[in-house]
Motif scaffolding. Sequence first.
Motif, PDB file in Angstrom:
ATOM      1  N   ARG A 145      11.821 -20.165  18.852  1.00 23.63           N
ATOM      2  CA  ARG A 145      10.595 -19.517  18.942  1.00 23.63           C
ATOM      3  C   ARG A 145      10.052 -19.142  17.509  1.00 23.63           C
ATOM      4  O   ARG A 145      10.596 -18.954  16.731  1.00 23.63           O
ATOM      5  CB  ARG A 145      10.790 -18.267  19.610  1.00 23.63           C
ATOM      6  N   LEU A 146       8.868 -18.980  17.526  1.00 22.20           N
ATOM      7  CA  LEU A 146       8.174 -18.653  16.417  1.00 22.20           C
ATOM      8  C   LEU A 146       8.188 -17.045  15.995  1.00 22.20           C
ATOM      9  O   LEU A 146       7.999 -16.533  16.953  1.00 22.20           O
ATOM     10  CB  LEU A 146       6.636 -19.075  16.087  1.00 22.20           C
ATOM     11  N   THR A 147       8.831 -16.390  14.892  1.00 20.48           N
ATOM     12  CA  THR A 147       8.768 -15.059  14.823  1.00 20.48           C
ATOM     13  C   THR A 147       8.336 -14.696  13.528  1.00 20.48           C
ATOM     14  O   THR A 147       8.142 -13.686  13.527  1.00 20.48           O
ATOM     15  CB  THR A 147      10.385 -14.753  14.784  1.00 20.48           C
ATOM     16  N   GLU A 148       7.934 -15.600  12.670  1.00 27.18           N
ATOM     17  CA  GLU A 148       7.613 -15.028  11.240  1.00 27.18           C
ATOM     18  C   GLU A 148       6.254 -14.735  11.340  1.00 27.18           C
ATOM     19  O   GLU A 148       5.524 -15.461  11.585  1.00 27.18           O
ATOM     20  CB  GLU A 148       7.934 -16.312  10.342  1.00 27.18           C
ATOM     21  N   PRO A 149       5.757 -13.500  10.722  1.00 29.98           N
ATOM     22  CA  PRO A 149       4.301 -13.301  10.786  1.00 29.98           C
ATOM     23  C   PRO A 149       3.613 -14.086   9.900  1.00 29.98           C
ATOM     24  O   PRO A 149       4.188 -14.651   8.912  1.00 29.98           O
ATOM     25  CB  PRO A 149       4.160 -11.863  10.500  1.00 29.98           C
ATOM     26  N   LEU A 150       2.634 -14.472  10.222  1.00 23.69           N
ATOM     27  CA  LEU A 150       1.488 -15.341   9.318  1.00 23.69           C
ATOM     28  C   LEU A 150       1.272 -14.532   7.991  1.00 23.69           C
ATOM     29  O   LEU A 150       1.157 -14.935   6.824  1.00 23.69           O
ATOM     30  CB  LEU A 150       0.140 -15.582  10.014  1.00 23.69           C
ATOM     31  N   TYR A 151       0.853 -13.211   8.334  1.00 25.60           N
ATOM     32  CA  TYR A 151       0.592 -12.225   7.209  1.00 25.60           C
ATOM     33  C   TYR A 151       1.439 -10.907   7.108  1.00 25.60           C
ATOM     34  O   TYR A 151       1.854 -10.418   8.248  1.00 25.60           O
ATOM     35  CB  TYR A 151      -1.175 -11.711   7.510  1.00 25.60           C
ATOM     36  N   PRO A 152       1.922 -10.546   6.281  1.00 28.50           N
ATOM     37  CA  PRO A 152       2.669  -9.266   6.184  1.00 28.50           C
ATOM     38  C   PRO A 152       1.807  -8.239   6.295  1.00 28.50           C
ATOM     39  O   PRO A 152       0.711  -8.274   6.052  1.00 28.50           O
ATOM     40  CB  PRO A 152       3.342  -9.359   4.755  1.00 28.50           C
ATOM     41  N   LYS A 153       2.418  -6.950   6.944  1.00 26.71           N
ATOM     42  CA  LYS A 153       1.415  -5.908   7.185  1.00 26.71           C
ATOM     43  C   LYS A 153       1.032  -5.388   5.754  1.00 26.71           C
ATOM     44  O   LYS A 153       1.988  -5.044   4.814  1.00 26.71           O
ATOM     45  CB  LYS A 153       2.164  -4.908   7.992  1.00 26.71           C
ATOM     46  N   LYS A 154      -0.219  -5.316   5.498  1.00 20.64           N
ATOM     47  CA  LYS A 154      -0.570  -4.442   4.265  1.00 20.64           C
ATOM     48  C   LYS A 154      -1.850  -3.396   4.550  1.00 20.64           C
ATOM     49  O   LYS A 154      -2.440  -3.770   5.473  1.00 20.64           O
ATOM     50  CB  LYS A 154      -1.185  -5.445   3.260  1.00 20.64           C
ATOM     51  N   PRO A 155      -2.053  -2.638   3.750  1.00 18.99           N
ATOM     52  CA  PRO A 155      -2.960  -1.462   4.089  1.00 18.99           C
ATOM     53  C   PRO A 155      -4.287  -2.091   3.865  1.00 18.99           C
ATOM     54  O   PRO A 155      -4.646  -2.868   3.148  1.00 18.99           O
ATOM     55  CB  PRO A 155      -2.553  -0.453   3.007  1.00 18.99           C
ATOM     56  N   ILE A 156      -5.159  -1.423   4.750  1.00 20.60           N
ATOM     57  CA  ILE A 156      -6.634  -1.914   4.797  1.00 20.60           C
ATOM     58  C   ILE A 156      -7.418  -0.852   3.711  1.00 20.60           C
ATOM     59  O   ILE A 156      -7.282   0.328   4.313  1.00 20.60           O
ATOM     60  CB  ILE A 156      -7.164  -2.033   6.175  1.00 20.60           C
ATOM     61  N   PRO A 157      -8.137  -1.261   2.867  1.00 18.31           N
ATOM     62  CA  PRO A 157      -8.688  -0.101   1.998  1.00 18.31           C
ATOM     63  C   PRO A 157      -9.710   1.172   2.782  1.00 18.31           C
ATOM     64  O   PRO A 157      -9.312   2.222   2.332  1.00 18.31           O
ATOM     65  CB  PRO A 157      -9.745  -0.927   1.088  1.00 18.31           C
ATOM     66  N   ILE A 158     -10.233   0.520   3.859  1.00 19.33           N
ATOM     67  CA  ILE A 158     -10.989   1.675   4.406  1.00 19.33           C
ATOM     68  C   ILE A 158     -10.272   2.425   5.222  1.00 19.33           C
ATOM     69  O   ILE A 158     -10.620   3.836   5.537  1.00 19.33           O
ATOM     70  CB  ILE A 158     -11.894   0.684   5.453  1.00 19.33           C
ATOM     71  N   VAL A 159      -9.065   2.121   5.804  1.00 16.50           N
ATOM     72  CA  VAL A 159      -8.137   3.148   6.344  1.00 16.50           C
ATOM     73  C   VAL A 159      -7.753   4.007   5.285  1.00 16.50           C
ATOM     74  O   VAL A 159      -7.669   5.300   5.766  1.00 16.50           O
ATOM     75  CB  VAL A 159      -6.983   2.349   7.109  1.00 16.50           C
ATOM     76  N   GLU A 160      -7.382   3.681   4.175  1.00 14.94           N
ATOM     77  CA  GLU A 160      -6.712   4.529   3.095  1.00 14.94           C
ATOM     78  C   GLU A 160      -7.817   5.555   2.847  1.00 14.94           C
ATOM     79  O   GLU A 160      -7.692   6.923   2.677  1.00 14.94           O
ATOM     80  CB  GLU A 160      -6.325   3.650   1.936  1.00 14.94           C
ATOM     81  N   TYR A 161      -8.923   5.231   2.693  1.00 13.35           N
ATOM     82  CA  TYR A 161     -10.136   5.785   2.400  1.00 13.35           C
ATOM     83  C   TYR A 161     -10.547   6.986   3.579  1.00 13.35           C
ATOM     84  O   TYR A 161     -10.757   8.235   3.259  1.00 13.35           O
ATOM     85  CB  TYR A 161     -11.346   5.154   2.161  1.00 13.35           C
ATOM     86  N   ILE A 162     -10.277   6.809   4.616  1.00 13.53           N
ATOM     87  CA  ILE A 162     -10.554   7.341   5.844  1.00 13.53           C
ATOM     88  C   ILE A 162      -9.403   8.508   6.041  1.00 13.53           C
ATOM     89  O   ILE A 162      -9.486   9.768   6.063  1.00 13.53           O
ATOM     90  CB  ILE A 162     -10.481   6.850   7.084  1.00 13.53           C
ATOM     91  N   ARG A 163      -8.294   8.124   5.387  1.00 18.04           N
ATOM     92  CA  ARG A 163      -7.074   9.139   5.522  1.00 18.04           C
ATOM     93  C   ARG A 163      -7.229  10.218   4.463  1.00 18.04           C
ATOM     94  O   ARG A 163      -6.962  11.512   4.745  1.00 18.04           O
ATOM     95  CB  ARG A 163      -5.747   8.407   5.258  1.00 18.04           C
ATOM     96  N   ALA A 164      -7.878   9.660   3.412  1.00 17.74           N
ATOM     97  CA  ALA A 164      -8.062  10.812   2.250  1.00 17.74           C
ATOM     98  C   ALA A 164      -9.404  11.548   2.549  1.00 17.74           C
ATOM     99  O   ALA A 164      -9.333  12.662   1.968  1.00 17.74           O
ATOM    100  CB  ALA A 164      -8.064  10.038   0.987  1.00 17.74           C
TER     101      ALA A 164
END
Length: 582
Positions: A540-559
Amino acid sequence: MISIRYRWIAPVILGLVCAVAIWSDWLKMWLLGFDAGRGFFEAYRVAQGQLPYRDFLLQYPPLSTWLLGLAFRMAGSTYLTAQVVIDILSLAAVWLTWRLARKVLPDVLAVIVAAVLALQGANHLLMFSLFVWTPTVLTGMIGVLLLLMGALERHKTGRLSIGLALEMGLGSFVCLLSKPEFMLAVLATLLAMILVDMKLRISEWLLCLGPGALAYAVVGYSVGFSNLIEGVLGYGQATGTCPWWPTGIGIVGALVALGQGAVIISLYSLRHCESLRQAWYRLLVAVAGTAGYVYYNFIAFPPDLSILRSLNTALSLASILLPVMWWSIPVWLANTWRILWRHPSNRLMYLLTSAGLALAARGLFGTHKDNGTSVAVAAFPVLLIVGAYLLLSLSHNNIRLPLLILIPFVSAHFLIVTAKGILLDYMPLQTQAGLVLVRLDEERELYDYIVAHSSPGDYVLNLSYSANMGFAARRPAPTSTTQFGFFAPSQALLDADLLRFRQHPARLVIAEDSPSLGATYGWMGDIPLLRCSFPRIEWRLTEPLYPKKPIPIVEYIRANYQLTDRVGSWVIYVPNGNMPLR
């Protein structure tokens, strides 16, 4: 006299079937968000004068969004307008399926095939429904059916009339501007026409490819070619995936699909056996094929616990057409060999299987988010016709075998569609986009909350994939991103989104109660886009195509935003007191 009567009977039967499908789903939205809600909001933004790929992210070619946006601009941006457009596209796809099927199948089978498509589409929210996955599948179906009708007629007559030229040219244009699998089907059909007729004039290539290429050139010039390419490729969804490269579970799925076809062949051939000694190996094949089906569908991929829902899934064309897709491959290879060596071959079926397999190629061994072999929705009409033809060939043109299989199938779907229209409860919701019928109380609550706590000119950001109320509430979006899940746009687009959001801060942010607020880069919740294992073969395929990484707009909303309320399963954020709204 029979043929005259039939000319009236077939359209009447299909008309009644489609009328039931339309009635069953009229103005009903299973959920206001997800793909359907996002698609309507994208078309609404087109109606407001915005350009896809430049002013907002669009993960498909632009034709269906343009059509829906034009309809919104002319008739009003309402759910009623959207319903009428979707019904017209669905009716056209069913009618063209019937017309194409009549070229290779007996009239009765052609009607049943078209009816199966209509009822299956209505049952699984692929046609006649506001909650349709994306109208671009419907426009693509229309395009490929037009192209194949012209290609088959050109092969029969040996010439290209003005009518056929328009049919093939329009079909190709619609395909090229609908979805990538339809683009591939155009190329596959043109190449098949070269093999079948050993000629294809340059003018015919230009007729089929030129208008679409010109349209892309104009769009690319208007929005930027890098933006256009990134959008058509799905903002990273097509990157690194390879459905043509097998996994272990994908190979098992292919063998199981071939086994399903072997079961039908074995059971049908029992009628020629005069003793158990002649029949035992056929029974063994049938038992082995059935066991493989049970393993794959109930153990490798366990179904929903609901018996009725599991049965409905088993009756879906995505399941039923798997053996057709896999048996079409050896049929196509055999026909290719016979054509190349000038042996007698079924060239009409070769054209159909070439297009059908090109449409289905994206799911041979799995998709970008699933390990199992599957049949792409785009291939349903063509593979339905191919499947009926294979059954007819197996029975030596005896219509009883395909009727024995297709009539119970179409009857079951007719009952399911009718039952859905009668038994499922929907509640009316009067929105800024007109009346719509919804299933969940919490969606009504979220809509009422947005309308009560914002004004028509206020920006509202939907981070949650399930909460896109932009179309229903007529609240503008402060970002170009329309879906904060599975998309993996370039860093330049992410930074541009943040800049746009800072210039037009949202009064409300609708999010999920999770660390990511519902916005994930290349993921949807805990489900990743999957990386191709080439050249390795994995179970089975298990390896993510992209690692999880922060999205700039989410970080801005948190702040700069604070949690203020909860509505159903969603959380609401508003700006901090020291952050002014423009």
